[in-house]
Design an enzyme around this catalytic site. Structure first.
Site, mmCIF file in Angstrom:
data_model
loop_
_atom_site.group_PDB
_atom_site.id
_atom_site.type_symbol
_atom_site.label_atom_id
_atom_site.label_comp_id
_atom_site.label_asym_id
_atom_site.label_seq_id
_atom_site.Cartn_x
_atom_site.Cartn_y
_atom_site.Cartn_z
ATOM 1 N N SER A 10 -5.190 0.433 1.911
ATOM 2 C CA SER A 10 -4.305 1.529 2.310
ATOM 3 C C SER A 10 -3.669 2.126 1.070
ATOM 4 C CB SER A 10 -3.222 1.007 3.263
ATOM 5 O OG SER A 10 -2.270 2.009 3.494
ATOM 6 N N HIS A 35 -8.036 3.742 3.756
ATOM 7 C CA HIS A 35 -7.091 4.016 4.838
ATOM 8 C C HIS A 35 -6.034 4.973 4.276
ATOM 9 C CE1 HIS A 35 -4.821 2.856 8.516
ATOM 10 N NE2 HIS A 35 -3.750 2.976 7.740
ATOM 11 N N ASP A 37 -2.737 7.168 5.067
ATOM 12 C CA ASP A 37 -1.612 7.249 6.007
ATOM 13 C C ASP A 37 -0.900 8.594 5.959
ATOM 14 O OD1 ASP A 37 -1.438 4.621 7.236
ATOM 15 O OD2 ASP A 37 -0.879 3.861 5.269
ATOM 16 N N MET A 39 2.175 10.708 7.354
ATOM 17 C CA MET A 39 3.469 10.513 8.032
ATOM 18 C C MET A 39 4.279 11.800 7.980
ATOM 19 S SD MET A 39 4.696 6.897 6.447
ATOM 20 C CE MET A 39 3.591 5.491 6.322
ATOM 21 N N HIS A 69 -5.067 7.814 9.176
ATOM 22 C CA HIS A 69 -4.179 7.254 10.192
ATOM 23 C C HIS A 69 -3.005 8.222 10.338
ATOM 24 C CE1 HIS A 69 -1.153 3.758 11.215
ATOM 25 N NE2 HIS A 69 -1.367 4.554 12.247
ATOM 26 N N MET A 71 0.307 9.292 11.619
ATOM 27 C CA MET A 71 1.576 8.860 12.226
ATOM 28 C C MET A 71 2.471 10.089 12.269
ATOM 29 S SD MET A 71 1.858 5.320 10.114
ATOM 30 C CE MET A 71 0.728 5.978 8.912
ATOM 31 N N MET A 140 -1.183 -1.955 15.939
ATOM 32 C CA MET A 140 -0.188 -2.010 14.857
ATOM 33 C C MET A 140 0.458 -3.394 14.844
ATOM 34 S SD MET A 140 -0.340 0.816 13.233
ATOM 35 C CE MET A 140 0.986 0.430 12.068
ATOM 36 N N GLY A 145 5.532 3.110 9.288
ATOM 37 C CA GLY A 145 6.418 3.939 8.468
ATOM 38 C C GLY A 145 6.484 3.474 7.024
ATOM 39 N N PHE A 146 6.324 2.186 6.826
ATOM 40 C CA PHE A 146 6.471 1.637 5.483
ATOM 41 C C PHE A 146 5.474 0.508 5.236
ATOM 42 C CE2 PHE A 146 10.498 3.215 7.023
ATOM 43 C CZ PHE A 146 10.889 4.064 5.988
ATOM 44 N N GLY A 147 5.034 0.421 3.995
ATOM 45 C CA GLY A 147 4.234 -0.727 3.597
ATOM 46 C C GLY A 147 5.148 -1.887 3.240
ATOM 47 N N GLY A 148 4.550 -3.039 3.017
ATOM 48 C CA GLY A 148 5.294 -4.191 2.528
ATOM 49 C C GLY A 148 6.130 -4.930 3.571
ATOM 50 N N ASP A 178 -3.068 -3.230 11.227
ATOM 51 C CA ASP A 178 -2.425 -2.516 10.119
ATOM 52 C C ASP A 178 -0.977 -2.962 10.013
ATOM 53 O OD1 ASP A 178 -1.647 -0.701 8.184
ATOM 54 O OD2 ASP A 178 -1.838 1.071 9.468
ATOM 55 N N GLY A 179 -0.654 -3.560 8.864
ATOM 56 C CA GLY A 179 0.733 -3.943 8.592
ATOM 57 C C GLY A 179 0.912 -5.426 8.400
ATOM 58 N N GLY A 180 1.310 -5.796 7.184
ATOM 59 C CA GLY A 180 1.605 -7.199 6.906
ATOM 60 C C GLY A 180 0.386 -8.094 6.807
ATOM 61 N N GLY A 200 -2.544 -3.111 2.379
ATOM 62 C CA GLY A 200 -1.822 -2.228 1.474
ATOM 63 C C GLY A 200 -1.255 -2.982 0.299
HETATM 64 C C1 DX5 Z 1 2.466 1.660 7.450
HETATM 65 C C2 DX5 Z 1 1.037 2.012 7.225
HETATM 66 C C3 DX5 Z 1 0.196 0.959 6.599
HETATM 67 C C4 DX5 Z 1 0.697 0.389 5.297
HETATM 68 C C5 DX5 Z 1 0.389 -1.079 5.367
HETATM 69 O O1 DX5 Z 1 2.985 2.329 8.524
HETATM 70 O O2 DX5 Z 1 0.398 2.431 8.410
HETATM 71 O O3 DX5 Z 1 -1.151 1.395 6.467
HETATM 72 O O4 DX5 Z 1 0.116 0.932 4.152
HETATM 73 O O5 DX5 Z 1 0.966 -1.698 4.271
HETATM 74 P P1 DX5 Z 1 1.043 -3.271 4.121
HETATM 75 O O6 DX5 Z 1 -0.344 -3.811 4.076
HETATM 76 O O7 DX5 Z 1 1.783 -3.418 2.805
HETATM 77 O O8 DX5 Z 1 1.840 -3.802 5.276
HETATM 78 ZN ZN ZN Z 2 -1.757 2.850 8.300
#
Ligand code: DX5
Ligand code: ZN
Length: 221
Positions: A10, A35, A37, A39, A69, A71, A140, A145-148, A178-180, A200
């Site tokens: 991502s 991927h 994103d 937003m 993706h 959002m 999901m 909304g956020f990575g990490g 997707d996520g974590g 990500g």
């Molecule tokens: C967050 C995104 C993800 C994000 C995942 O809303 O949709 O694609 O990049 O990041 P990680 O892998 O760090 O959770």
């Molecule tokens: Zn995503």
């Protein structure tokens, strides 16, 4: 039917100032597709980037597979823009439009693969009557909304349920998460039934992308 595993870096977590090089590096390291994103700071509380950036990436010569993706709320218009900008696959959110089926059919008619994402509190049964229209279900595993962020554990039984639903219907749709997703939990997520993994921060924070990608794949072997 669980499909061969695919890893999708991502780019939200990459060095966006060097986007083109990062995308090439991610696929050369063993990532299967990018991927991307989008937003809108309305559907999710963050603003990222949109179709113009994808267009620039294509103009710069990147020809790898990109899954967008979305959002965002204004799905109908964005779907057109993203397809025109060079998306290979487009994933929209169930929660973002009243007319999900129409949007899915539109994505297909634009020549893209079709993904449908469900937020953590959306029942996975939401996909039941649109299964003919999707190639991929995105479960999901965080609030988008956020990575990490850390994976929300309730997503695991939800992935299992999604797997049953798709298998019982005799479909070949992929289940993406997707996520974590991290080296330390990807196996557990795969065992629940996912076959496509967005990565990500745990991918782009690695000093060596190739090594990190191999570490993800080793967990899936
Ligand atoms: C967050 C995104 C993800 C994000 C995942 O809303 O949709 O694609 O990049 O990041 P990680 O892998 O760090 O959770
Ligand atoms: Zn995503």
């Amino acid at each position: 039917m669980k499909m061969p595993a695919r890893i999708a870096p991502s780019i939200l977590a990459c060095n966006l100032a060097r986007l083109s090089e990062e995308c090439h590096a991610a696929l050369e390291a063993g990532g299967d597709f990018i991927h991307f994103d989008v937003m809108d700071n309305a559907f999710v509380p963050n603003l990222s980037f949109g179709a113009p950036l994808l267009k620039s990436l294509r103009s710069d010569g990147f020809s790898g597979f990109v899954d967008v993706h979305i959002m965002a709320n204004d799905v109908d218009r964005l779907v057109e823009d993203c397809a025109e900008a060079g998306a290979n696959s487009i994933t929209i959110h169930f929660e973002a439009t009243s007319h999900v089926q129409r949007a899915l059919v539109r994505i297909r008619s634009l020549g893209c693969e079709v993904g449908l994402a469900v937020n953590i509190s959306t029942p996975v049964e939401a996909i039941e009557y649109v299964m003919d229209d999707i190639d991929m279900l995105l479960v999901m595993t965080i609030n988008p909304g956020f990575g990490g962020q850390s994976l929300i554990p309730a997503a695991l039984p939800k992935i299992e349920k999604a797997r049953q639903l798709i298998d019982n219907a005799g479909r070949a749709a992929r289940i993406q998460v997707d996520g974590g997703v991290k080296v330390g939990n990807i196996r557990t997520i795969a065992d629940a039934g996912a076959d496509t993994f967005v990565v990500g921060s745990d991918f782009f924070s690695a000093p060596d992308y190739r090594e990190r990608c191999a570490a993800f794949r080793a967990q899936l072997a």
